[in-house]
Design an enzyme around this catalytic site. Sequence first.
Site, mmCIF file in Angstrom:
data_model
loop_
_atom_site.group_PDB
_atom_site.id
_atom_site.type_symbol
_atom_site.label_atom_id
_atom_site.label_comp_id
_atom_site.label_asym_id
_atom_site.label_seq_id
_atom_site.Cartn_x
_atom_site.Cartn_y
_atom_site.Cartn_z
ATOM 1 N N HIS A 1 81.928 -60.401 -125.390
ATOM 2 C CA HIS A 1 82.319 -60.540 -123.980
ATOM 3 C C HIS A 1 82.310 -62.001 -123.535
ATOM 4 O O HIS A 1 81.288 -62.504 -123.060
ATOM 5 C CB HIS A 1 81.360 -59.746 -123.098
ATOM 6 C CG HIS A 1 81.548 -58.270 -123.187
ATOM 7 N ND1 HIS A 1 82.370 -57.564 -122.333
ATOM 8 C CD2 HIS A 1 81.024 -57.363 -124.045
ATOM 9 C CE1 HIS A 1 82.343 -56.282 -122.645
ATOM 10 N NE2 HIS A 1 81.533 -56.129 -123.689
ATOM 11 N N CYS B 1 86.257 -56.242 -126.179
ATOM 12 C CA CYS B 1 85.407 -55.085 -126.419
ATOM 13 C C CYS B 1 86.255 -53.817 -126.575
ATOM 14 O O CYS B 1 86.878 -53.609 -127.608
ATOM 15 C CB CYS B 1 84.363 -54.962 -125.318
ATOM 16 S SG CYS B 1 82.969 -53.920 -125.794
#
Length: 348
Positions: free
Chosen positions: A275, A162
């Site tokens: 994620h 991320c």
Amino acid sequence: MWRRCCYSICIPILISLLSNNLIIAKATESTQVILLPSQIEDRTCSAPDPNLNEKPIIGILTHPGIGTFDAAHHHSMRYDKNVSYIAASYVKLAETGGARVIPLIYNEPDERLFQKLELVNGVIFTGGWAKEGLYYDIVEKIFNKVIEKNDAGEHFPVYAMCLGFEILSMIISHRRDILERFNSVYYASSLQFIENANIEGTLFQRFSPELLKKISTDCLVLQNHQFGISPDTFQASPSLSSFFYILTTSADKDGKTYVSTIRSKRYPVTAFQWHPEKNAFEWGSSEIPHSEDAIQVTQHAANYLVSEARKSLNRPSHEEVLSHLIYNYKLTYSGYRGRGNDEAYIFT
């Protein structure tokens, strides 16, 4: 008459006996012989592969703030640059793969931080919000050191997730303005493999054909970001396109496509806009996938990370490592309101 009766009685009996003997013989053949340990002549375990590090350690860089977004009395600390945290899900990801963790505290003196870097076999750059200032500078310093290590012949992997994906893109492209806006805050999605994507040697090589298909059709990963890079922007950057392969793309809530997984062409560096740590270890959003397939994604991600770290031949002494391990710090639970990270390690 007697002979006829004899035949009529004896032959069926004979056939039955033969059949029973065949069944017994087959059962005997298929019966596994179980030996006691004392009956086994060679009880020597195979020697470990000297080329693999069976006790790998992952360094995780802390992020500014406390990471407990639902704790009102901690609100003033959330953006306090003297405080930092690691969401426990990143630690659990490394531990699931069979590694231990050393926190790399981003705002401690450089000398101490880089001493710790010499104790680890790979690094995770986590998600978060900090894209400038000291945090950006430290990520850049660590990444440059990692490249030096690999160029010197040490296999030293990086997992960037991320925010980590975004900062590496900024560092490698030499452009602070390369990121674009996307609408993917708390959004489950699939991953679309680019045409002729070469997954050999990547995380996805570990996936079964069934899981590879499912991850491209089902929402098995969590996206949680406001920024990203479109494939066109990525390919238009000579630095990025020469450093990384694009493996997957994804679409945001508005149907806009961004690059979601990349792998370095030369170095053991993998970056995810999504994620991989959340599926198995975070519960603060109904968007986080928790199906068996989604959990497999997390487990494969963990195993791949640590398998890369095992290739590192950096093997510090047991005594050097102990006082730096994450076990020396306590967890803070913050999942009461179902928002943010469920648990975090906070460093003050």
